[in-house]
Design an enzyme around this catalytic site. Structure first.
Site, PDB file in Angstrom:
ATOM      1  N   LYS A 158       1.101   4.366  -2.786  1.00 33.00           N
ATOM      2  CA  LYS A 158       0.879   5.777  -2.468  1.00 33.00           C
ATOM      3  C   LYS A 158       2.141   6.615  -2.664  1.00 33.00           C
ATOM      4  CE  LYS A 158      -3.508   5.693  -1.654  1.00 33.00           C
ATOM      5  NZ  LYS A 158      -4.435   6.413  -2.548  1.00 33.00           N
ATOM      6  N   TYR A 200       0.834  -1.202   0.000  1.00 36.91           N
ATOM      7  CA  TYR A 200       0.000   0.000   0.000  1.00 36.91           C
ATOM      8  C   TYR A 200       0.867   1.249   0.000  1.00 36.91           C
ATOM      9  CZ  TYR A 200      -3.476   3.462   1.328  1.00 36.91           C
ATOM     10  OH  TYR A 200      -4.286   4.571   1.355  1.00 36.91           O
TER      11      TYR A 200
END
Length: 270
Positions: A173, A169
């Site tokens: 990002k 994740y």
């Protein structure tokens, strides 16, 4: 100037991905209240229709004559062929989009490197990165042609501060942050604005998805503190969009008061 009667948003058309819940849904309703038209994109058609009804109610409550057109469009941003065919699904009266909000994204699991399923890696990158890039490339061309536009990408604190159990994740990002920053520099000679909103803890379906429906595990993430809400982030998105054309909110990091880092938070003893 009130957030909800800013003349700069009246009659504008906004496209929001991941609009079926959480930050996306709250943002759609606030734009509706500000007199904008909204294209609602997400995978869940039934949920989109509920958000559409909430937009209609918010616009009616505002009493504004401008805006009031809300179109739900079922689309999975991880499907780049579907993105390429987007215009065939957009009503003809809403094809001049003024603001793109790339909100779709998710996380699954807290596994460490070496134990992460490849399908999880592929899925997160397909939605969080590749889908965002595909949507953005489509609209940059449109915005250049019309000599106006605003791209608002929803990043995360995970885009500049990695943490244990979030390698994939965080990687997605970080990619969003790098892509957005590069794009802003590439578009500096145009009227196109580029913004990245980077929230910390926001209580939406995010943790429920991460923990695969485990309600107790999801609630434990926010135990002992007051997290941000989708509404909180929506207000920042709409505020950024309502600045004068010569003002670009490049990035905005948003924490709950009792959080100061990805893993630094004060929690009231339970």
């Amino acid at each position: 100037m009130s957030l909800f009667n800013a003349s700069r948003l009246l009659g504008k058309t906004v496209l929001i991905t991941g609009a079926s819940s959480g930050i996306g849904a709250a943002t759609a309703v606030l734009f509706a209240k500000a007199g904008s038209n909204v294209l609602l994109l997400a995978r869940r058609e039934d949920a989109l229709k509920e958000v559409q009804q909430a937009c209609i109610a918010a616009h009616k409550e505002s009493g504004l004559k401008e805006g009031g057109n809300f179109a739900p469009i079922q689309l999975d941003v991880s499907d780049r062929a579907a993105i390429a065919g987007l215009w065939s699904k957009v009503p003809s009266n809403l094809r001049k989009v003024d603001i793109l909000v790339n909100n779709a994204g998710y996380v699954i699991g807290r596994e460490h490197v070496g134990d992460i399923d490849e399908s999880v890696v592929d899925g997160m990158f397909a939605t969080n990165v590749l889908g965002l890039i595909a949507m953005t490339q489509l609209f940059v061309k449109e915005f250049k042609a019309q000599k106006s536009g605003h791209i608002i990408n929803i990043g995360s604190i995970a885009g500049f501060e990695a943490y244990v159990g979030g390698s994939i994740y965080c990687a997605t990002k970080f990619a969003v942050n790098a892509f957005t920053t590069s794009m802003r520099k590439e578009l500096v000679d145009t009227p196109i604005r580029v913004t990245e909103i980077q929230p910390a803890m926001v209580e939406t379906e995010f943790s429920l998805v991460r923990f695969k429906g485990d309600v107790n595990a999801a609630k434990s993430v926010y135990a002992g503190l007051q997290p941000l809400t989708g509404q909180d982030i929506a207000e920042e998105i709409v505020w950024a969009a309502s600045r004068p054309p010569h003002v670009n909110i490049a990035s905005e990091v948003i924490f709950p008061t009792n959080q100061a880092g990805a893993t630094i938070a004060y929690r009231t003893p339970q």
